[in-house]
Design a protein around this motif. Structure first.
Motif, PDB file in Angstrom:
ATOM      1  N   CYS A  47      -7.798  -7.640  -3.308  1.00 50.89           N
ATOM      2  CA  CYS A  47      -7.509  -6.379  -2.614  1.00 50.89           C
ATOM      3  C   CYS A  47      -8.163  -5.149  -3.242  1.00 50.89           C
ATOM      4  O   CYS A  47      -8.040  -4.063  -2.697  1.00 50.89           O
ATOM      5  CB  CYS A  47      -6.002  -6.161  -2.538  1.00 50.89           C
ATOM      6  N   GLY A  48      -8.797  -5.309  -4.398  1.00 55.98           N
ATOM      7  CA  GLY A  48      -9.510  -4.173  -4.981  1.00 55.98           C
ATOM      8  C   GLY A  48      -8.737  -3.385  -6.014  1.00 55.98           C
ATOM      9  O   GLY A  48      -9.180  -2.339  -6.462  1.00 55.98           O
ATOM     10  N   ILE A  49      -7.571  -3.889  -6.422  1.00 59.03           N
ATOM     11  CA  ILE A  49      -6.782  -3.167  -7.418  1.00 59.03           C
ATOM     12  C   ILE A  49      -7.312  -3.447  -8.820  1.00 59.03           C
ATOM     13  O   ILE A  49      -7.284  -2.580  -9.686  1.00 59.03           O
ATOM     14  CB  ILE A  49      -5.297  -3.556  -7.282  1.00 59.03           C
ATOM     15  N   TYR A 105     -17.044  -2.830   0.468  1.00 59.06           N
ATOM     16  CA  TYR A 105     -15.589  -2.754   0.309  1.00 59.06           C
ATOM     17  C   TYR A 105     -14.894  -2.079   1.484  1.00 59.06           C
ATOM     18  O   TYR A 105     -13.752  -2.415   1.802  1.00 59.06           O
ATOM     19  CB  TYR A 105     -15.226  -2.064  -1.004  1.00 59.06           C
ATOM     20  N   ARG A 106     -15.576  -1.154   2.135  1.00 54.52           N
ATOM     21  CA  ARG A 106     -14.886  -0.458   3.240  1.00 54.52           C
ATOM     22  C   ARG A 106     -14.553  -1.427   4.366  1.00 54.52           C
ATOM     23  O   ARG A 106     -13.423  -1.455   4.860  1.00 54.52           O
ATOM     24  CB  ARG A 106     -15.752   0.665   3.782  1.00 54.52           C
ATOM     25  N   ARG A 141     -11.880  -4.079   3.098  1.00 59.57           N
ATOM     26  CA  ARG A 141     -10.501  -3.614   2.893  1.00 59.57           C
ATOM     27  C   ARG A 141      -9.813  -3.188   4.177  1.00 59.57           C
ATOM     28  O   ARG A 141      -8.597  -3.245   4.290  1.00 59.57           O
ATOM     29  CB  ARG A 141     -10.488  -2.450   1.903  1.00 59.57           C
ATOM     30  N   LEU A 197      -4.728   6.250   5.427  1.00 60.78           N
ATOM     31  CA  LEU A 197      -5.584   5.818   4.316  1.00 60.78           C
ATOM     32  C   LEU A 197      -6.551   4.727   4.760  1.00 60.78           C
ATOM     33  O   LEU A 197      -7.655   4.621   4.244  1.00 60.78           O
ATOM     34  CB  LEU A 197      -4.731   5.275   3.170  1.00 60.78           C
ATOM     35  N   PHE A 198      -6.102   3.927   5.710  1.00 62.68           N
ATOM     36  CA  PHE A 198      -6.964   2.836   6.162  1.00 62.68           C
ATOM     37  C   PHE A 198      -7.840   3.248   7.338  1.00 62.68           C
ATOM     38  O   PHE A 198      -8.423   2.419   8.029  1.00 62.68           O
ATOM     39  CB  PHE A 198      -6.127   1.585   6.472  1.00 62.68           C
ATOM     40  N   TYR A 211      -1.587   1.690  -6.156  1.00 60.92           N
ATOM     41  CA  TYR A 211      -2.131   0.430  -5.618  1.00 60.92           C
ATOM     42  C   TYR A 211      -2.708   0.636  -4.225  1.00 60.92           C
ATOM     43  O   TYR A 211      -3.698   0.019  -3.839  1.00 60.92           O
ATOM     44  CB  TYR A 211      -1.041  -0.659  -5.591  1.00 60.92           C
ATOM     45  N   GLU A 212      -2.047   1.544  -3.488  1.00 62.56           N
ATOM     46  CA  GLU A 212      -2.469   1.729  -2.102  1.00 62.56           C
ATOM     47  C   GLU A 212      -3.807   2.463  -2.018  1.00 62.56           C
ATOM     48  O   GLU A 212      -4.651   2.139  -1.201  1.00 62.56           O
ATOM     49  CB  GLU A 212      -1.390   2.501  -1.341  1.00 62.56           C
ATOM     50  N   LEU A 213      -3.992   3.447  -2.909  1.00 57.92           N
ATOM     51  CA  LEU A 213      -5.269   4.155  -2.945  1.00 57.92           C
ATOM     52  C   LEU A 213      -6.387   3.200  -3.336  1.00 57.92           C
ATOM     53  O   LEU A 213      -7.499   3.267  -2.815  1.00 57.92           O
ATOM     54  CB  LEU A 213      -5.219   5.299  -3.967  1.00 57.92           C
ATOM     55  N   LEU A 214      -6.065   2.300  -4.286  1.00 57.98           N
ATOM     56  CA  LEU A 214      -7.098   1.390  -4.785  1.00 57.98           C
ATOM     57  C   LEU A 214      -7.458   0.306  -3.774  1.00 57.98           C
ATOM     58  O   LEU A 214      -8.568  -0.207  -3.793  1.00 57.98           O
ATOM     59  CB  LEU A 214      -6.632   0.735  -6.094  1.00 57.98           C
ATOM     60  N   SER A 215      -6.499  -0.031  -2.911  1.00 62.25           N
ATOM     61  CA  SER A 215      -6.784  -1.116  -1.970  1.00 62.25           C
ATOM     62  C   SER A 215      -7.212  -0.588  -0.600  1.00 62.25           C
ATOM     63  O   SER A 215      -7.493  -1.372   0.302  1.00 62.25           O
ATOM     64  CB  SER A 215      -5.560  -2.027  -1.829  1.00 62.25           C
ATOM     65  N   ALA A 216      -7.250   0.726  -0.447  1.00 59.32           N
ATOM     66  CA  ALA A 216      -7.642   1.308   0.844  1.00 59.32           C
ATOM     67  C   ALA A 216      -9.167   1.439   0.929  1.00 59.32           C
ATOM     68  O   ALA A 216      -9.842   1.507  -0.093  1.00 59.32           O
ATOM     69  CB  ALA A 216      -6.999   2.682   1.015  1.00 59.32           C
ATOM     70  N   PRO A 217      -9.680   1.458   2.146  1.00 58.17           N
ATOM     71  CA  PRO A 217     -11.141   1.560   2.310  1.00 58.17           C
ATOM     72  C   PRO A 217     -11.633   2.984   2.105  1.00 58.17           C
ATOM     73  O   PRO A 217     -12.164   3.611   3.010  1.00 58.17           O
ATOM     74  CB  PRO A 217     -11.363   1.090   3.752  1.00 58.17           C
ATOM     75  N   ILE A 218     -11.406   3.499   0.902  1.00 55.17           N
ATOM     76  CA  ILE A 218     -11.843   4.868   0.622  1.00 55.17           C
ATOM     77  C   ILE A 218     -12.613   4.888  -0.685  1.00 55.17           C
ATOM     78  O   ILE A 218     -12.382   4.078  -1.561  1.00 55.17           O
ATOM     79  CB  ILE A 218     -10.654   5.855   0.510  1.00 55.17           C
ATOM     80  N   ARG A 233      -8.855   1.555 -12.549  1.00 50.51           N
ATOM     81  CA  ARG A 233      -9.002   0.187 -12.046  1.00 50.51           C
ATOM     82  C   ARG A 233      -9.369  -0.696 -13.230  1.00 50.51           C
ATOM     83  O   ARG A 233     -10.404  -0.490 -13.832  1.00 50.51           O
ATOM     84  CB  ARG A 233     -10.087   0.165 -10.974  1.00 50.51           C
TER      85      ARG A 233
END
Ligand code: ATP
Ligand code: MG
Lengths: 308, 253
Positions: A52-54, A73-74, A77, A105-106, B90-97, B252
């Motif tokens: 998930c990118g964490i 990643y965009r 995710r 956010l998404f 966690y949400e910022l890190l897993s979001a497509p941003i 991260r």
């Protein structure tokens, strides 16, 4: 079916030097439910966090719907929803606002009707204007699920979604999972409730000490490893298995009131018919017969013990 | 560019601010009034004029800068530290941003709040002193740049901090002293020559001086130098943020 998530030879070494993933390979088909089982510290959360990118993988390659999670990643995710293991939520914010934030956010525009739908589905609609800190633990867990669903993901990770959730709500949650599945959502969940995996998963993966030990369709797994036991209650106790029956995989129970026969229910012959005939010949009288099939739980415990 | 995400972060951060709007409004009004009573009335009665301006008016730009700098820093540092602390990062890190979108959202919100506080103080000051702003556009430009650059600094502190003590450390030990010693309440020409030279190493002097110039058309240092100073400061903050982005420093693992 097409592969939606592909994990190839992924390792993860934390800054502390601890190697939490030691070369993980995993392919997940679109639309399936995979239950990931493993003891505490096995690496379940690390694997999910890495996808998930964490956290970033130390080596290996992960793609989601063909999109590399690092270089693309965009796109990758956007497809993923995550319900983390920890109850991490903004305490002072209203429930509905935290869900709106997630959707934004998404990259999705406002859709109040959709948010209402998921909040109702998770029995949170009445609590939509409550502050997160006013909720019980099980409610917070459901807020996390609502957040994860807010952007309509195609792949959903549920890291112990039912920890601390009461029995009734757990069943409701399984229903939500079933409904998502019927809409084509792929679900990867971790759990320590093995009956949960038995109840809802299509495939079961077992991970221990950073390695995937197996990933198999649940039914195959239970069949392949499913040893059956036949317990024969006797009228008169025995001290040992009679000599004439020594060829069978048979043992006497501790109190001698029963004989226990182990067999493979998938084998070409179970040997039950001849055993019963031979019992009669040996002059033993039966009062009752029961069979027992080992559960996923027993299989799981055996597997983890073997690798420990 | 994920505009939806930037907007979502910005609005979510601003919501925190609006929840405590009364407090956000009253505390600068109160503290400004106190400064005017203490500095303006008590000291101002002994100092008649500084650089041709009444002392009460003279301290207004410094007063605004003092609050804007501390508010921008603490808002931005808290804004990004809090999600780290409670785990919602966690949400910022897993979001497509991208990291820069996160920065824009948080820094934008922190700067907006600081700007609001700055304007509230300016408004309050009108009740106490006779004010005329010589270069309103320059005044706004300086104000906004200061809000942004100190919010960037705050963001960096919030990423760096690993506990609440560290979060307070830099504002308390560095920013507040530099602002107080940076000519908020006096002209550096009032200092002995040695201290005048030392003061020139304080970057805040250039910000306050430039800001004061936009009010009164006179300053301790040239307006060009002030502009270069704030541009350099912003550039340094951006460079550090770029480095954090490259290395994933403390966000991260
Ligand atoms: N940030 C970290 N730094 C160092 N080691 C870590 C970190 N996070 C996890 N670990 C270690 O990695 C291993 C795997 O942890 P992980 O959280 O993935 O386990 P898990 O399978 O999710 O366990 P549980 O069932 O308890 O949730 C553990 O030994 C843990 O101590
Ligand atoms: Mg875990």
């Amino acid at each position: 079916m097409s592969v939606i998530l592909s994990v190839e030879n992924v390792t993860k070494t934390y800054d502390s030097g601890f190697e939490a993933l030691k070369g993980v390979d995993l392919q997940i088909d679109e639309g399936e439910i995979l239950a990931l089982l493993g003891p505490n510290g096995a690496g379940k959360t690390t694997l999910i966090s890495t996808i998930c990118g964490i956290t970033t993988p130390s080596s290996g390659r992960i793609t989601v719907a063909g999109h590399d999670i690092l270089s693309d990643y965009r796109q990758a995710r956007r497809i993923i929803g995550l319900v983390p293991q920890e109850l991490s939520l903004e305490p002072f914010e209203k429930v509905i606002n935290t869900v709106r934030l997630s959707r934004g956010l998404f990259g999705k525009g406002r859709d109040e009707a959709y948010i209402e739908k998921i909040l109702r589905q998770l029995s949170l609609w009445d609590k939509r204007n409550a502050k997160v800190m006013e909720l019980s633990g099980g409610m917070k867990r459901r807020v996390l699920i609502a957040k994860a669903l807010s952007h309509e993901p195609r792949v959903l990770f549920l890291d112990e979604p039912t920890a601390g959730v009461d029995v009734e709500l757990r069943k409701d949650m399984w229903q939500v999972v079933e409904e998502l599945k019927s809409n084509g959502v792929t679900i990867i969940l971790t759990t320590h409730y093995i009956e949960e995996a038995e109840a809802i998963a299509d495939r079961v993966g077992v991970i221990n000490q950073g390695r995937i030990l197996l990933v198999e369709p649940k039914v195959d797994l239970m069949q392949r490893m499913g040893r059956k036991q036949l317990t024969i209650e006797l009228q008169d106790p025995v001290t040992d298995v009679p000599d004439s029956l020594k060829d069978y995989d048979l043992r006497a129970s501790d109190d001698g009131n029963a004989l226990i026969y182990c067999y493979d229910s998938n084998g070409p012959r179970t040997g039950i018919t001849t055993l019963l005939a031979d019992l009669q010949k040996a002059g033993l009288h039966m009062t009752d017969i029961q069979t027992h099939q080992s559960s996923l739980e027993e299989i799981f415990v055996d597997l983890v013990k073997e690798t420990a | 560019m994920n505009f939806q995400a930037v907007k979502a972060i910005y609005l979510f951060e601003m919501a925190r601010f609006f929840r405590t709007l009364a407090q956000s409004f009253l505390s600068p009004v109160l503290s400004t009034s106190l400064y005017f009573v203490v500095f303006g009335a008590a000291i101002g009665s002994r100092i008649d004029q500084v650089e041709g301006v009444s002392y009460g008016a003279f301290i207004v730009p410094g007063l605004i800068m003092l609050s804007v700098m501390t508010q921008a820093t603490s808002n931005a540092s808290f804004g990004i530290y809090f999600p780290k602390f409670i785990g919602t990062i966690y949400e910022l890190l897993s979001a497509p941003i991208s990291f820069f979108e996160i920065v824009i959202g948080y820094v934008g919100a922190a700067a907006t709040k600081a700007l609001f506080v700055g304007l509230v103080i300016l408004g309050t000051a009108y009740f106490f002193v006779d004010l005329q702003i010589a270069h309103p556009l320059a005044m706004f430009a300086f104000l906004i740049l200061t809000c942004l650059s100190f919010s960037l600094l705050g963001f960096i502190i919030g990423i760096w901090a690993q506990n609440f003590e560290q979060l307070q450390l830099i504002p308390l030990l560095v920013i507040t002293p530099l602002v107080f010693l940076g000519g908020s309440f006096y002209s550096i020409s009032m200092l002995p020559p040695v201290w005048q030279t030392i003061t020139l190493f304080n970057p805040v002097v250039y910000l306050i001086s430039g800001f004061r110039w936009s009010f009164f058309g006179a300053a301790d240092v040239g307006i060009g130098v002030s502009l270069i100073a704030i541009a350099a400061f912003t550039a340094i903050c951006l460079a550090i943020i770029w480095w954090i982005f490259k290395t994933g420093y403390r966000i991260r693992s």
